[in-house]
Design a protein around this motif. Structure first.
Motif, PDB file in Angstrom:
ATOM      1  N   ILE A  75     122.768  45.173  56.231  1.00 50.56           N
ATOM      2  CA  ILE A  75     121.872  45.573  55.410  1.00 50.56           C
ATOM      3  C   ILE A  75     121.057  45.000  54.295  1.00 50.56           C
ATOM      4  O   ILE A  75     121.764  44.054  53.917  1.00 50.56           O
ATOM      5  CB  ILE A  75     122.279  47.021  54.832  1.00 50.56           C
ATOM      6  CG1 ILE A  75     123.303  46.878  53.840  1.00 50.56           C
ATOM      7  CG2 ILE A  75     122.872  47.913  56.217  1.00 50.56           C
ATOM      8  CD1 ILE A  75     123.519  48.162  52.923  1.00 50.56           C
ATOM      9  N   TYR A  79     118.381  49.254  50.994  1.00 49.25           N
ATOM     10  CA  TYR A  79     118.813  50.506  51.813  1.00 49.25           C
ATOM     11  C   TYR A  79     119.758  51.248  51.016  1.00 49.25           C
ATOM     12  O   TYR A  79     119.728  52.678  51.203  1.00 49.25           O
ATOM     13  CB  TYR A  79     119.165  50.023  53.183  1.00 49.25           C
ATOM     14  CG  TYR A  79     118.264  49.214  53.722  1.00 49.25           C
ATOM     15  CD1 TYR A  79     116.925  48.977  53.413  1.00 49.25           C
ATOM     16  CD2 TYR A  79     118.682  48.454  54.824  1.00 49.25           C
ATOM     17  CE1 TYR A  79     116.039  48.236  54.187  1.00 49.25           C
ATOM     18  CE2 TYR A  79     117.874  47.512  55.642  1.00 49.25           C
ATOM     19  CZ  TYR A  79     116.540  47.267  55.057  1.00 49.25           C
ATOM     20  OH  TYR A  79     115.885  46.428  55.753  1.00 49.25           O
ATOM     21  N   TYR A 124     114.819  53.358  57.287  1.00 44.97           N
ATOM     22  CA  TYR A 124     115.167  51.810  57.298  1.00 44.97           C
ATOM     23  C   TYR A 124     115.872  51.531  58.458  1.00 44.97           C
ATOM     24  O   TYR A 124     116.339  50.316  58.822  1.00 44.97           O
ATOM     25  CB  TYR A 124     115.652  51.288  55.951  1.00 44.97           C
ATOM     26  CG  TYR A 124     116.710  52.208  55.576  1.00 44.97           C
ATOM     27  CD1 TYR A 124     118.090  52.326  55.977  1.00 44.97           C
ATOM     28  CD2 TYR A 124     116.366  53.037  54.236  1.00 44.97           C
ATOM     29  CE1 TYR A 124     118.850  53.348  55.555  1.00 44.97           C
ATOM     30  CE2 TYR A 124     117.231  54.017  53.852  1.00 44.97           C
ATOM     31  CZ  TYR A 124     118.486  54.061  54.313  1.00 44.97           C
ATOM     32  OH  TYR A 124     119.269  54.983  53.887  1.00 44.97           O
TER      33      TYR A 124
END
Length: 190
Positions: A75, A79, A124
């Motif tokens: 990630i 996020y 996301y």
């Protein structure tokens, strides 16, 4: 994509130092997932200049993990911050961050396993799925490996965090900390 690996690692060992760093990180992942406590084990943190290969190495570690049957996601730090804000978190202690990181990982993995789009899940999630696509991952293998995490409460997941420098100040605004907002996470990993 080779027949022995469900993905294609973008990593190249340009030097012996590259190989040593890669192997150390792969071993750290194995030790963490197996719950092995070692004197030397620390949460790995990569610090290097822009364009030096940090993202490429993280993508390799994502491929390595999935190839080993180890649940992992990659990630961007933004996020996690967006997730904290969506949970109404404006201020937490560094020791509380690990609980939210765990909740975040569970939510991300559920979205991937259930093949939910960003319309039905996290905004996301498509970007996170694209990380698997960037390594040409067999998504059925990814789903099976990630599902292992959801099915077993003792299963550990590897969280690979990229683009920290872009969002670190925002994290520091949310997490009340002494040395680093990640201190509580680091301590729980040991």
């Amino acid at each position: 994509m080779s027949q022995t690996s469900p993905c294609s690692s973008p990593w190249i060992n340009f030097t012996d130092a590259h190989k040593r760093i890669r192997e150390e990180l792969e071993n750290a992942i194995k030790h963490y997932v197996n719950g092995e406590k070692t004197e030397k084990f620390e949460t790995p943190v990569m610090v290097a200049p822009y364009g030096s290969g940090k993202t490429t190495l993280l993508r390799h570690l994502l491929c390595f993990s999935i190839s080993q049957g180890i649940p992992a996601i990659k990630i961007n730090l933004s996020y996690l911050i967006e997730f904290l804000r969506s949970q109404g978190v404006n201020s937490i202690s560094e020791d509380s961050l690990i609980g939210y990181v765990t909740l975040f990982c569970n939510n991300v993995i559920r979205c991937i396993v259930n093949q939910l789009s960003q319309q039905n899940c996290l905004p996301y999630i498509d970007d996170i799925v694209d990380e698997f696509k960037s390594i040409n991952a067999d998504m059925q293998v990814v789903i099976n490996v990630l599902n292992k995490f959801l099915q077993n409460n003792n299963q550990r997941c590897v969280l690979l965090i990229d683009e920290i420098e872009e969002s670190y100040e925002k994290l520091k605004e949310i997490v009340i900390h002494g040395t680093t907002p990640f201190r509580g996470v680091f301590d729980s990993v040991r």
